[in-house]
Design a protein around this motif. Structure first.
Motif, short mmCIF file in Angstrom:
data_model
loop_
_atom_site.label_atom_id
_atom_site.label_comp_id
_atom_site.label_asym_id
_atom_site.label_seq_id
_atom_site.Cartn_x
_atom_site.Cartn_y
_atom_site.Cartn_z
N GLY A 13 1.41 4.33 -2.89
CA GLY A 13 1.41 5.65 -2.67
C GLY A 13 2.64 6.43 -3.01
N GLN B 47 -2.04 6.77 2.32
CA GLN B 47 -1.38 5.52 1.85
C GLN B 47 0.06 5.15 3.00
OE1 GLN B 47 -3.48 5.44 -1.28
NE2 GLN B 47 -1.53 3.98 -1.11
N HIS C 229 0.83 -1.08 0.11
CA HIS C 229 -0.15 -0.03 0.04
C HIS C 229 0.80 1.27 -0.04
CE1 HIS C 229 -3.79 2.39 0.63
NE2 HIS C 229 -3.14 2.70 1.78
N GLN C 230 1.94 1.22 0.81
CA GLN C 230 2.73 2.39 0.77
C GLN C 230 3.78 2.63 -0.52
OE1 GLN C 230 4.98 0.93 4.34
NE2 GLN C 230 4.16 2.63 5.52
#
Length: 268
Positions: free
Chosen positions: A117, A171, A113-114
């Motif tokens: 982002g 994020q 997820h990071q």
């Protein structure tokens, strides 16, 4: 009150530094790189350590009496190229990379997820026209403005920071300014976290010091409150969690020379 060191350089607000270092049974010294060991340069890979600093670090490492670490936002590959000193723990990318003396680089990867982002953050900066000024690291994207005129740099940083700050919370990222730009990086790990880990490997009575100059170093300064000393490079008029100040890289060099002189006298 101040503590005298070489060439009349002073550690501001730490009057007993020499005494504390001299009486300590074990010691640990960690330092930031840019703005601390090396003056800032427009070309990042031309930011070499101030003359004399590599030799002082080498002598401290060879003494065996002070474990050393350099904790930086730079990738470890850049630290190795700019500071080829052995027997020092290198921490890069704000703690997401670490290499112990004689060991291999250990990398902590951000979550999917990071990473998604960070890709979005990069795309947003490119759409603003700043693709050439971007640096992608293992857990962050940095936007460098040191080559820009001052007014242009402020405007560009505000634009990019505005976009990134809106993206970051959703994020699991954080957007932070540094001297010469803006960086968006994976949250959950910083210089303070890695310093905490390094301290946990040392005896409880260790006299621990971290020297840094930037806002990103404040995490490390906070970790040392009540456990050691944070020393900020720069003006003593700024708000900081550090206990004392050194004015510039030249003063850091003198500080390292004093450290080496004190431990050499004690153990001689």
């Amino acid at each position: 009150m101040t503590s005298q060191i070489k060439n009349n350089t002073k550690i501001i607000k730490i009057p007993d530094f020499r005494h504390r270092l001299r009486k300590s049974k074990s010691r640990f010294l960690a330092l930031d790189y840019d703005g601390t060991l090396a003056p800032f340069r427009a070309e990042r890979m031309e930011a070499y350590p101030l003359a004399g600093i590599p030799e002082l670090l080498e002598s401290l490492a060879e003494s065996g009496s002070t474990p050393l670490a350099v904790i930086s936002g730079r990738p470890i590959t850049e630290l190795m190229a700019l500071l080829p000193v052995g027997r020092i723990t290198l921490v890069g990318s704000h703690g997401f990379e670490q290499m112990k003396p004689g060991g291999e680089t250990v990398v902590i990867r951000p979550g999917a997820h990071q990473l998604a982002g960070l890709r979005m953050a990069r795309e947003k900066a490119i759409l603003l026209g700043f693709g050439r000024e971007l640096e992608t690291k293992v857990a962050s994207v940095a936007f460098h403005t040191r080559k820009m005129a001052p007014r242009e740099a402020v405007r560009a940083e505000d634009l990019v920071c505005g976009q990134w700050a809106r993206l970051a919370p959703s994020q699991e990222l954080e957007c932070r300014r540094f001297d010469g730009g803006v960086e968006i990086r994976a949250s959950g790990r910083n210089k303070g976290d890695v310093l905490e880990e390094l301290l946990s490997e040392l005896p409880l009575e260790t006299f621990s010091v971290f020297v840094g100059d930037d806002e990103t170093d404040e995490d490390a300064f906070r970790v040392l409150r009540g456990r050691g000393l944070g020393i900020k490079v720069g003006s003593p008029c700024v708000s900081t969690a550090a206990a004392g100040f050194l004015p510039d890289c030249e003063a850091v060099r003198d500080f390292l020379e004093q450290w080496l002189s004190i431990i050499s006298a004690r153990e001689g």
